[in-house]
Design a protein around this motif. Structure first.
Motif, PDB file in Angstrom:
ATOM      1  N   VAL A   1       0.832  -1.213   0.000  1.00 35.20           N
ATOM      2  CA  VAL A   1       0.000   0.000   0.000  1.00 35.20           C
ATOM      3  C   VAL A   1       0.863   1.260   0.000  1.00 35.20           C
ATOM      4  CG1 VAL A   1      -1.984  -1.116   1.091  1.00 35.20           C
ATOM      5  CG2 VAL A   1      -0.312   0.078   2.532  1.00 35.20           C
ATOM      6  N   LEU A   2       2.032   1.207   0.633  1.00 36.92           N
ATOM      7  CA  LEU A   2       2.910   2.372   0.612  1.00 36.92           C
ATOM      8  C   LEU A   2       3.506   2.585  -0.772  1.00 36.92           C
ATOM      9  CD1 LEU A   2       4.634   1.997   4.082  1.00 36.92           C
ATOM     10  CD2 LEU A   2       2.917   3.681   3.401  1.00 36.92           C
ATOM     11  N   LYS A   3       3.883   1.508  -1.451  1.00 36.29           N
ATOM     12  CA  LYS A   3       4.387   1.631  -2.811  1.00 36.29           C
ATOM     13  C   LYS A   3       3.300   2.150  -3.756  1.00 36.29           C
ATOM     14  CE  LYS A   3       7.799  -2.123  -2.370  1.00 36.29           C
ATOM     15  NZ  LYS A   3       8.991  -1.551  -3.025  1.00 36.29           N
ATOM     16  N   GLU A   4       2.088   1.607  -3.635  1.00 37.00           N
ATOM     17  CA  GLU A   4       0.982   2.061  -4.471  1.00 37.00           C
ATOM     18  C   GLU A   4       0.648   3.527  -4.197  1.00 37.00           C
ATOM     19  OE1 GLU A   4      -0.848   1.093  -6.897  1.00 37.00           O
ATOM     20  OE2 GLU A   4      -1.006  -1.088  -6.973  1.00 37.00           O
ATOM     21  N   SER A   5       0.708   3.930  -2.926  1.00 32.17           N
ATOM     22  CA  SER A   5       0.438   5.328  -2.586  1.00 32.17           C
ATOM     23  C   SER A   5       1.446   6.251  -3.258  1.00 32.17           C
ATOM     24  CB  SER A   5       0.492   5.524  -1.064  1.00 32.17           C
ATOM     25  OG  SER A   5      -0.525   4.783  -0.424  1.00 32.17           O
ATOM     26  N   TYR A   6       2.703   5.849  -3.243  1.00 34.12           N
ATOM     27  CA  TYR A   6       3.730   6.643  -3.914  1.00 34.12           C
ATOM     28  C   TYR A   6       3.452   6.723  -5.415  1.00 34.12           C
ATOM     29  CZ  TYR A   6       8.020   7.992  -6.148  1.00 34.12           C
ATOM     30  OH  TYR A   6       8.921   8.617  -6.965  1.00 34.12           O
ATOM     31  N   ILE A   7       3.162   5.575  -6.034  1.00 35.97           N
ATOM     32  CA  ILE A   7       2.893   5.540  -7.467  1.00 35.97           C
ATOM     33  C   ILE A   7       1.750   6.484  -7.829  1.00 35.97           C
ATOM     34  CG2 ILE A   7       1.953   4.068  -9.303  1.00 35.97           C
ATOM     35  CD1 ILE A   7       3.611   1.770  -8.059  1.00 35.97           C
ATOM     36  N   LYS A   8       0.685   6.486  -7.031  1.00 38.47           N
ATOM     37  CA  LYS A   8      -0.440   7.372  -7.304  1.00 38.47           C
ATOM     38  C   LYS A   8      -0.031   8.834  -7.197  1.00 38.47           C
ATOM     39  CE  LYS A   8      -4.131   4.214  -5.826  1.00 38.47           C
ATOM     40  NZ  LYS A   8      -5.262   4.019  -4.887  1.00 38.47           N
ATOM     41  N   SER A   9       0.848   9.142  -6.258  1.00 36.64           N
ATOM     42  CA  SER A   9       1.216  10.543  -6.041  1.00 36.64           C
ATOM     43  C   SER A   9       2.007  11.113  -7.210  1.00 36.64           C
ATOM     44  CB  SER A   9       2.026  10.679  -4.744  1.00 36.64           C
ATOM     45  OG  SER A   9       3.350  10.236  -4.918  1.00 36.64           O
ATOM     46  N   VAL A  10       2.688  10.262  -7.969  1.00 37.45           N
ATOM     47  CA  VAL A  10       3.499  10.732  -9.094  1.00 37.45           C
ATOM     48  C   VAL A  10       2.909  10.304 -10.436  1.00 37.45           C
ATOM     49  CG1 VAL A  10       5.622  10.783  -7.736  1.00 37.45           C
ATOM     50  CG2 VAL A  10       5.029   8.697  -8.986  1.00 37.45           C
ATOM     51  N   ASN A  11       1.667   9.788 -10.406  1.00 41.06           N
ATOM     52  CA  ASN A  11       1.017   9.308 -11.634  1.00 41.06           C
ATOM     53  C   ASN A  11       1.896   8.291 -12.360  1.00 41.06           C
ATOM     54  OD1 ASN A  11      -1.303  10.998 -11.358  1.00 41.06           O
ATOM     55  ND2 ASN A  11      -0.082  12.719 -12.114  1.00 41.06           N
ATOM     56  N   GLY A  12       2.496   7.391 -11.578  1.00 48.52           N
ATOM     57  CA  GLY A  12       3.388   6.395 -12.148  1.00 48.52           C
ATOM     58  C   GLY A  12       2.678   5.091 -12.461  1.00 48.52           C
ATOM     59  N   SER A  13       3.457   4.030 -12.593  1.00 48.52           N
ATOM     60  CA  SER A  13       2.902   2.717 -12.926  1.00 48.52           C
ATOM     61  C   SER A  13       3.563   1.658 -12.056  1.00 48.52           C
ATOM     62  CB  SER A  13       3.136   2.386 -14.399  1.00 48.52           C
ATOM     63  OG  SER A  13       4.515   2.145 -14.651  1.00 48.52           O
ATOM     64  N   VAL A  14       2.836   0.577 -11.823  1.00 48.51           N
ATOM     65  CA  VAL A  14       3.382  -0.529 -11.042  1.00 48.51           C
ATOM     66  C   VAL A  14       4.623  -1.095 -11.726  1.00 48.51           C
ATOM     67  CG1 VAL A  14       2.944  -2.897 -10.276  1.00 48.51           C
ATOM     68  CG2 VAL A  14       1.203  -1.141  -9.936  1.00 48.51           C
ATOM     69  N   PHE A  15       4.598  -1.199 -13.054  1.00 51.61           N
ATOM     70  CA  PHE A  15       5.706  -1.830 -13.767  1.00 51.61           C
ATOM     71  C   PHE A  15       6.964  -0.960 -13.756  1.00 51.61           C
ATOM     72  CE2 PHE A  15       1.887  -3.718 -15.672  1.00 51.61           C
ATOM     73  CZ  PHE A  15       2.161  -5.045 -15.425  1.00 51.61           C
ATOM     74  N   GLY A  16       6.802   0.356 -13.766  1.00 51.12           N
ATOM     75  CA  GLY A  16       7.976   1.206 -13.853  1.00 51.12           C
ATOM     76  C   GLY A  16       8.419   1.830 -12.546  1.00 51.12           C
ATOM     77  N   ASP A  17       7.518   1.924 -11.564  1.00 47.70           N
ATOM     78  CA  ASP A  17       7.812   2.734 -10.384  1.00 47.70           C
ATOM     79  C   ASP A  17       7.631   2.015  -9.051  1.00 47.70           C
ATOM     80  OD1 ASP A  17       8.255   5.378 -11.773  1.00 47.70           O
ATOM     81  OD2 ASP A  17       6.219   4.944 -12.456  1.00 47.70           O
ATOM     82  N   LEU A  18       7.309   0.729  -9.065  1.00 47.65           N
ATOM     83  CA  LEU A  18       6.958   0.042  -7.829  1.00 47.65           C
ATOM     84  C   LEU A  18       8.063   0.131  -6.779  1.00 47.65           C
ATOM     85  CD1 LEU A  18       4.706  -1.726  -6.511  1.00 47.65           C
ATOM     86  CD2 LEU A  18       6.050  -3.707  -7.205  1.00 47.65           C
ATOM     87  N   ASN A  19       9.299  -0.008  -7.194  1.00 46.76           N
ATOM     88  CA  ASN A  19      10.396  -0.033  -6.219  1.00 46.76           C
ATOM     89  C   ASN A  19      11.163   1.278  -6.138  1.00 46.76           C
ATOM     90  OD1 ASN A  19       9.909  -2.605  -5.235  1.00 46.76           O
ATOM     91  ND2 ASN A  19      11.068  -3.572  -6.880  1.00 46.76           N
ATOM     92  N   ARG A  20      10.610   2.352  -6.697  1.00 48.42           N
ATOM     93  CA  ARG A  20      11.229   3.657  -6.443  1.00 48.42           C
ATOM     94  C   ARG A  20      11.063   4.044  -4.981  1.00 48.42           C
ATOM     95  NH1 ARG A  20       9.400   8.084 -10.660  1.00 48.42           N
ATOM     96  NH2 ARG A  20      10.617   9.338  -9.196  1.00 48.42           N
ATOM     97  N   LEU A  21      10.007   3.556  -4.341  1.00 48.69           N
ATOM     98  CA  LEU A  21       9.890   3.664  -2.889  1.00 48.69           C
ATOM     99  C   LEU A  21      10.189   2.295  -2.304  1.00 48.69           C
ATOM    100  CD1 LEU A  21       7.297   5.445  -0.680  1.00 48.69           C
ATOM    101  CD2 LEU A  21       7.863   3.076  -0.223  1.00 48.69           C
ATOM    102  N   ALA A  22      11.174   2.243  -1.420  1.00 47.62           N
ATOM    103  CA  ALA A  22      11.557   0.978  -0.790  1.00 47.62           C
ATOM    104  C   ALA A  22      11.646   1.167   0.711  1.00 47.62           C
ATOM    105  CB  ALA A  22      12.906   0.503  -1.337  1.00 47.62           C
ATOM    106  N   LEU A  23      11.058   0.248   1.462  1.00 49.01           N
ATOM    107  CA  LEU A  23      11.133   0.318   2.916  1.00 49.01           C
ATOM    108  C   LEU A  23      12.455  -0.247   3.400  1.00 49.01           C
ATOM    109  CD1 LEU A  23       8.003   0.632   2.395  1.00 49.01           C
ATOM    110  CD2 LEU A  23       7.741  -0.261   4.695  1.00 49.01           C
ATOM    111  N   THR A  24      13.036   0.388   4.411  1.00 50.67           N
ATOM    112  CA  THR A  24      14.341   0.008   4.932  1.00 50.67           C
ATOM    113  C   THR A  24      14.253  -0.095   6.450  1.00 50.67           C
ATOM    114  OG1 THR A  24      14.991   2.334   5.027  1.00 50.67           O
ATOM    115  CG2 THR A  24      15.560   1.128   3.034  1.00 50.67           C
ATOM    116  N   ASP A  25      15.368  -0.482   7.081  1.00 52.85           N
ATOM    117  CA  ASP A  25      15.446  -0.516   8.546  1.00 52.85           C
ATOM    118  C   ASP A  25      14.250  -1.227   9.163  1.00 52.85           C
ATOM    119  OD1 ASP A  25      17.755   0.947   8.294  1.00 52.85           O
ATOM    120  OD2 ASP A  25      16.778   2.861   8.639  1.00 52.85           O
TER     121      ASP A  25
END
Length: 220
Positions: free
Chosen positions: A127-151
């Protein structure tokens, strides 16, 4: 100073809702949420495709909007800056580890492999990855891992985040769903939740709602 972001929620009772019912409920909830901010959407507005309607509200009224719905919940977020909101229901049988191995970063897949509650941890990431994708009008295929959870999933990073030095995410649970939100606000936003059982706004007043969850700092 942080900006207040309002999130409107409506449970879809009576069993898993059809896509048609989800979409209809989302439009009615959006109308109610906008009305609370002094913006009246007419039938012509509501007939527009989702992306066009969201762009119109931003351009004409200066409100950032994000909408999500699943089989048991509809949510609408309103605020400033780039926003994204997403929800996923708990309780489905899926090969969460296999999906994570295929779609997520190796670090995230390893985290889920060692998690005691794989479904909940996987959906938190999703849901956090999808939220990011929506905020930048991106796509699951191209932008899913531009946001990555760490720690251990308590912080996150965004690659190439268009000059935003710091942004925030929030994740929590409501109505048997994992709910996530992304915000480009440089100060941690203040979240205010409202729940309605009648998106037409005719028979029950929206109620201020406490929704358990926590903020996740990004690129900080």
């Amino acid at each position: 100073m942080s900006v207040t972001t309002r999130i409107w929620l409506q449970k879809l009772n009576g069993g898993p809702a059809s896509r048609e019912r989800q979409s209809h409920s989302a439009r009615r909830l959006l109308q109610l949420a906008c009305r609370s901010s002094g913006v009246e959407l007419n039938a012509g507005h509501l007939a527009l495709p989702g992306p066009e309607l969201i762009s119109l509200i931003d351009e004409e009224f200066g409100l950032s909007i994000s909408i999500t719905h699943c089989r048991q919940l509809v949510a609408v977020a309103l605020g400033k800056g780039r926003l994204g909101v997403d929800c996923e229901p708990l309780g489905r049988k899926r090969n969460w580890q296999g999906i994570a191995d295929h779609f997520f970063t190796p670090e995230e897949a390893s985290l889920i492999a060692n998690a005691g509650e794989q479904e909940r941890i996987f959906l938190r990431h999703w849901v956090l990855k999808e939220s990011y994708i929506k905020s930048v009008n991106g796509s699951v295929f191209g932008d899913l891992n531009r946001l990555a959870l760490t720690d251990l999933g308590e912080t996150a990073r965004v690659e190439s985040n268009n000059g935003d030095d710091s942004v925030w995410a929030w994740v929590g649970c409501f109505a048997g769903c994992v709910l996530g939100m992304y915000s480009s606000d440089t100060a941690r936003p203040k979240l205010v939740f409202y729940e309605t059982t009648d998106a037409a706004g005719t028979s029950s007043a929206p109620r201020r709602k406490q929704v358990p969850g926590y903020f996740i700092p990004i690129n900080q």
